[in-house]
Design a protein around this motif. Sequence first.
Motif, PDB file in Angstrom:
ATOM      1  N   ARG A 174       0.805  -1.224   0.000  1.00  0.00           N
ATOM      2  CA  ARG A 174       0.000   0.000   0.000  1.00  0.00           C
ATOM      3  C   ARG A 174       0.836   1.271   0.000  1.00  0.00           C
ATOM      4  NH1 ARG A 174      -5.576  -0.799   3.331  1.00  0.00           N
ATOM      5  NH2 ARG A 174      -6.182  -2.794   2.408  1.00  0.00           N
ATOM      6  N   LEU A 219      -8.357   2.849  -8.912  1.00  0.00           N
ATOM      7  CA  LEU A 219      -9.299   3.207  -7.862  1.00  0.00           C
ATOM      8  C   LEU A 219     -10.143   2.015  -7.441  1.00  0.00           C
ATOM      9  CD1 LEU A 219     -10.417   6.700  -9.172  1.00  0.00           C
ATOM     10  CD2 LEU A 219      -9.008   6.254  -7.159  1.00  0.00           C
ATOM     11  N   ALA A 220     -10.560   1.205  -8.405  1.00  0.00           N
ATOM     12  CA  ALA A 220     -11.362   0.024  -8.079  1.00  0.00           C
ATOM     13  C   ALA A 220     -10.539  -0.981  -7.281  1.00  0.00           C
ATOM     14  CB  ALA A 220     -11.872  -0.631  -9.366  1.00  0.00           C
ATOM     15  N   GLU A 244      -8.034  -0.347  -5.250  1.00  0.00           N
ATOM     16  CA  GLU A 244      -7.826   0.139  -3.892  1.00  0.00           C
ATOM     17  C   GLU A 244      -9.115   0.085  -3.071  1.00  0.00           C
ATOM     18  OE1 GLU A 244      -5.883   3.911  -3.787  1.00  0.00           O
ATOM     19  OE2 GLU A 244      -4.123   3.199  -4.889  1.00  0.00           O
ATOM     20  N   SER A 245     -10.234   0.386  -3.695  1.00  0.00           N
ATOM     21  CA  SER A 245     -11.498   0.380  -2.945  1.00  0.00           C
ATOM     22  C   SER A 245     -11.934  -1.025  -2.578  1.00  0.00           C
ATOM     23  CB  SER A 245     -12.608   1.064  -3.753  1.00  0.00           C
ATOM     24  OG  SER A 245     -12.899   0.327  -4.929  1.00  0.00           O
ATOM     25  N   ALA A 246     -11.466  -2.026  -3.342  1.00  0.00           N
ATOM     26  CA  ALA A 246     -11.832  -3.410  -3.075  1.00  0.00           C
ATOM     27  C   ALA A 246     -10.954  -4.051  -2.011  1.00  0.00           C
ATOM     28  CB  ALA A 246     -11.753  -4.237  -4.362  1.00  0.00           C
ATOM     29  N   ARG A 284      -5.667   9.249  -7.334  1.00  0.00           N
ATOM     30  CA  ARG A 284      -6.605   9.418  -6.214  1.00  0.00           C
ATOM     31  C   ARG A 284      -7.220  10.810  -6.165  1.00  0.00           C
ATOM     32  NH1 ARG A 284      -2.313   6.610  -2.076  1.00  0.00           N
ATOM     33  NH2 ARG A 284      -2.356   4.539  -3.058  1.00  0.00           N
ATOM     34  N   TYR A 317      -3.796   5.269   0.655  1.00  0.00           N
ATOM     35  CA  TYR A 317      -4.338   4.157  -0.131  1.00  0.00           C
ATOM     36  C   TYR A 317      -5.834   4.008   0.176  1.00  0.00           C
ATOM     37  CZ  TYR A 317      -4.514  -0.636  -2.026  1.00  0.00           C
ATOM     38  OH  TYR A 317      -4.805  -1.773  -2.742  1.00  0.00           O
ATOM     39  N   GLY A 318      -6.635   3.881  -0.874  1.00  0.00           N
ATOM     40  CA  GLY A 318      -8.067   3.693  -0.707  1.00  0.00           C
ATOM     41  C   GLY A 318      -8.848   4.964  -0.458  1.00  0.00           C
ATOM     42  N   ARG A 319      -8.152   6.112  -0.320  1.00  0.00           N
ATOM     43  CA  ARG A 319      -8.813   7.396  -0.122  1.00  0.00           C
ATOM     44  C   ARG A 319      -8.710   8.227  -1.398  1.00  0.00           C
ATOM     45  NH1 ARG A 319      -9.371   8.603   5.371  1.00  0.00           N
ATOM     46  NH2 ARG A 319      -9.572   6.618   6.499  1.00  0.00           N
ATOM     47  N   THR A 320      -9.532   9.248  -1.494  1.00  0.00           N
ATOM     48  CA  THR A 320      -9.429  10.186  -2.611  1.00  0.00           C
ATOM     49  C   THR A 320      -9.481  11.607  -2.065  1.00  0.00           C
ATOM     50  OG1 THR A 320     -11.836  10.205  -2.989  1.00  0.00           O
ATOM     51  CG2 THR A 320     -10.521   8.608  -4.270  1.00  0.00           C
TER      52      THR A 320
END
Length: 204
Positions: free
Chosen positions: A110, A198-199, A201-203, A176, A137-140
């Motif tokens: 990450r 993005l997909a 990281e969101s998963a 991001r 990671y996983g944020r925007t």
Amino acid sequence: MLRGAPADIARLRDRLTREAERDDLVDVAFRTVDSPIGGLLLAATPLGLVYVAFEIEDQQAVLEMLATRIGPRVLRAPADPGGVGSPGPASRVLATATEQIDGYLAGRRREFDVALDPALATGFRGEVQRRLAGVAYGRTATYKEIAAALDRPGAVRAVGSACATNPLPLVWPCHRILRSDGALGGYRGGLEAKRRLLAMESAA
């Protein structure tokens, strides 16, 4: 004999690159790698990773830009950094960067801790680009939020331009950064690559 010639040429090229790095005669070393978002060109100086290019970019134009802005001695790194002779510092950076980017794109990593050379990240654009590393990671975040965080609330368009010219995508995660309305905005690697990152990281 003809079948062996390409391999002999590759070994000679690798040996010459190692010798050039050993003698401090390389400004930029580069390699190309396959990835789930298409081929990537990674470039490094002895100080660190300096540029990441996507498959949709013109590789020759990228190498010419590096020769102009960093230095004219641009060489392809040895295919096997563990081959005969010690790899130079730029080749070692590339080996580390390849391993970490592979791990990131496979969902095993990450964050990055590869050495970086920010030579291409200058002025306000450079401030924006370095700031991107703070988006987890996983944020925007939005272009507007980045501008406000840098005390330049009116510089939203300049933030977008900085993201578009980010020399170290993935490591400095401009994918991001979104528009205020939630739209993707642009991405040097193409919008499909941005969607996939993005997909992924969101998963996770």
